[in-house]
Motif scaffolding. Sequence first.
Motif, short mmCIF file in Angstrom:
data_model
loop_
_atom_site.label_atom_id
_atom_site.label_comp_id
_atom_site.label_asym_id
_atom_site.label_seq_id
_atom_site.Cartn_x
_atom_site.Cartn_y
_atom_site.Cartn_z
N GLN A 79 0.84 -1.19 0.00
CA GLN A 79 0.00 0.00 0.00
C GLN A 79 0.87 1.24 0.00
OE1 GLN A 79 -2.94 -0.31 3.17
NE2 GLN A 79 -4.34 -0.99 1.54
N VAL A 81 0.67 5.71 -0.11
CA VAL A 81 -0.17 6.90 0.04
C VAL A 81 0.22 7.88 -1.07
CG1 VAL A 81 -0.73 8.86 1.53
CG2 VAL A 81 -0.37 6.58 2.52
N GLU A 88 -4.39 13.41 0.67
CA GLU A 88 -3.81 12.08 0.64
C GLU A 88 -4.89 11.04 0.38
OE1 GLU A 88 -1.56 11.29 4.17
OE2 GLU A 88 -0.16 12.92 3.73
N THR A 90 -4.97 6.44 -0.07
CA THR A 90 -4.19 5.21 -0.05
C THR A 90 -4.53 4.38 -1.28
OG1 THR A 90 -4.10 5.22 2.35
CG2 THR A 90 -3.69 3.11 1.24
N SER A 92 -4.07 0.70 -3.17
CA SER A 92 -3.81 -0.72 -2.97
C SER A 92 -3.53 -1.37 -4.32
CB SER A 92 -5.04 -1.36 -2.31
OG SER A 92 -5.27 -0.78 -1.04
N SER A 113 3.31 2.23 5.47
CA SER A 113 3.05 0.91 6.06
C SER A 113 4.36 0.33 6.61
CB SER A 113 2.46 -0.02 5.00
OG SER A 113 3.49 -0.53 4.16
#
Lengths: 158, 158
Positions: A79, A81, A88, A90, A92, A113
Amino acid sequence: MSELKRPALHPNDVPEVRSTGYPEPFRARVRERAKRRLGDACGLTRFGVNLVTLGPGSQSALRHWHTLEDEFVYVLSGQVVLVTDAGEQTLSPGACAGYPAGSRDAHHFVNRSDKPATYLEIGSRIEGDLAFYPDDDIMWCNDGNGEYAAHKDGRRYT
Amino acid sequence: MSELKRPALHPNDVPEVRSTGYPEPFRARVRERAKRRLGDACGLTRFGVNLVTLGPGSQSALRHWHTLEDEFVYVLSGQVVLVTDAGEQTLSPGACAGYPAGSRDAHHFVNRSDKPATYLEIGSRIEGDLAFYPDDDIMWCNDGNGEYAAHKDGRRYT
């Protein structure tokens, strides 16, 4: 080495590089960024394709935008950002982002992370491209003897 | 729809298209090829980035090469067979291939498995690019009223 033959290859066949042109203190922000230059390894010249591994705490780059280079990123694992002017979000695996040349919405990834993340980054190669960094005291200058990093008041980083 | 905001997006936010300019009998070879035009969706113009789903039995394209377009493919899921002048090799997730503009080694993917495969394809956009098909009786012509597909003896496909 994989058993693939050109024009195919496996990223593990391509060396991982950790170089950056940033001076300190910026260099430390991308220390855990490693790139495999897949497009170069295939002989491509019109755009670059890098497989990037971004370690915990690392940034993809200083937050920046390009005058002439289109950029695209596609998250493969972990992950990241994405930071832009709007804030911001995130990303995936399977998410992507594209940054058209000349759009002044500066962007970068930060890995907040505790695991590495990987992504593909693609950028067009156009002579005369410039990059700008709204958040940081750095710009690129060229006095005819090559490009160098300077503070925004013109003093050269040493 | 995903919750991502531009400049990020999820491929599921982008429509899947199955169009082709090929006439029959070639059209049938790419019937199970669906593309999501991620780069276009992000406003990129210097290169295209498509997420392609290739169904069992389908081809990515007729085997071809480009005069001015660099191409790159990265396999995300499933298995595809890469066909070039040197023969065939199977590419699994994580494998990639690059085709420099002007290299006459024609290429395409064929999905010989019983499951869909997905991959990213990236191609530079350069005006005046031509594509050639060494295995098939097709070429592109332009009489000033637009491009059309013809047999290699010049007869227009109808």
